[in-house]
Structure formats: C-alpha cells, structure tokens
Design a protein around this motif. Structure first.
Motif, PDB file in Angstrom:
ATOM      1  N   TYR A   1       0.801  -1.301  -0.123  1.00 17.01           N
ATOM      2  CA  TYR A   1      -0.124   0.024  -0.166  1.00 17.01           C
ATOM      3  C   TYR A   1       0.905   1.419   0.129  1.00 17.01           C
ATOM      4  N   ARG A   2       1.980   1.285   0.796  1.00 23.64           N
ATOM      5  CA  ARG A   2       2.852   2.525   0.907  1.00 23.64           C
ATOM      6  C   ARG A   2       3.386   2.484  -0.274  1.00 23.64           C
ATOM      7  N   LEU A   3       4.055   1.444  -0.833  1.00 29.79           N
ATOM      8  CA  LEU A   3       4.520   1.673  -2.408  1.00 29.79           C
ATOM      9  C   LEU A   3       3.553   2.052  -3.504  1.00 29.79           C
ATOM     10  N   GLY A   4       2.351   2.035  -3.315  1.00 29.20           N
ATOM     11  CA  GLY A   4       1.379   2.192  -4.180  1.00 29.20           C
ATOM     12  C   GLY A   4       1.241   3.968  -3.905  1.00 29.20           C
ATOM     13  N   GLN A   5       1.233   4.243  -2.723  1.00 27.84           N
ATOM     14  CA  GLN A   5       0.836   5.646  -2.487  1.00 27.84           C
ATOM     15  C   GLN A   5       2.081   6.339  -3.231  1.00 27.84           C
TER      16      GLN A   5
END
Length: 162
Positions: free
Chosen positions: A62-66
C-alpha cells in the motif's frame, strides 16, 4: 500587464491544482512515507521478505502504491509544464522563425530562441521540465510493480497458512 513565463507557469499550475481538487484529489499526500522508510522497503533482501507477515506485505504494498501515485502525479505535472512551454514557445517565435537562416527548422528554432528573451525563458522551463521528466520516468511503474509483487507474496503467504 504582460506576465513573465514563470508567472504564467505558476498561473497554469494553480489552475491544474484546482482541477485536481475538484476531482477530489488532495493537493498533497501526507501519508507518503519518508525516504528512509521507502529505502528500507526497496533494499529488503529475500530473507527479510520471507519474514514478513501477510499484513506486513499488504501495508508495504500500500505504501509503495502511494509513492507510485505521488511520483506519477509529479511526472504528469512536468509533462504538462513541458507541453505548455513548448506550445507557448512556438507561438512566441512563429512570426520570426523564417527570418533566420539554417538548414532546417531546428537550426532556425534555436536561433530564434537565442535572440528572444521570452522564448529563451520558455525554453529554459521546457528543458528543466524535460530533465525532471527523464528523472521520474519509469519510477512510478517500478514502484507499482514492486507493490504488485508484494501483494502476490501476501496471497501466497495467506494460502500457505490455510
């Protein structure tokens, strides 16, 4: 009063920011993790990945997607700046370009830019945006790919637990 190229660019940036806001996209993403945390995720070795829980995999993905979204948004901004500067530049030199000698359009273009302060200013904006585009290219996709890999690992870990 005529605006400088920089003032015009700031005006159009503001218009595009307002447009994104009208779509419900926040101006800044405060939940994007720090570069230290991102560096930690990008440098994880196989052993570290194997120790992650399914929830850890999901959170990191999720953080990488952000971050991918954030980088893509910045790339889109630079593309818009580059295109604006390029189109404006063509308008500024349109009447004068044929006053210059050269083998082709590019030689005449650079002569016209060199001899016109406004065109020169627009060309600098265009070059700067292009340099930033080059730096950002593929980063968003690379981060998205890493996010997808972690989601795949998460699914495999969940299957193996059950």
């Amino acid at each position: 009063m005529n605006k400088t190229s920089k003032e015009e660019l700031e005006y159009w940036d503001k218009i595009l920011d307002e447009y994104e806001s009208s779509l419900g996209i926040p101006i800044s993403i405060t939940s994007v993790e720090s570069s230290e945390e991102l560096n930690l995720y990008l440098s994880m070795n196989r052993d570290a990945i194997e120790k992650l829980t399914p929830e850890d995999c999901f959170q990191i993905a999720y953080r990488l997607g952000q971050m991918a979204f954030h980088i893509q948004r910045n790339l889109n901004r630079e593309i818009a700046r580059h295109n604006w500067a390029e189109d404006s530049l063509k308008l500024v030199i349109a009447d004068d370009i044929n006053n210059y000698k050269g083998y082709g359009y590019m030689e005449k273009l650079y002569q016209a830019i060199k001899n016109n302060d406004r065109a020169n200013s627009l060309h600098k904006i265009q070059k700067y945006a292009k340099q930033r585009m080059d730096r950002l290219s593929y980063l968003a996709n690379s981060l998205k790919n890493l996010s997808d890999i972690l989601l795949s690992i998460q699914r495999n870990k969940v299957r193996n637990v059950n």
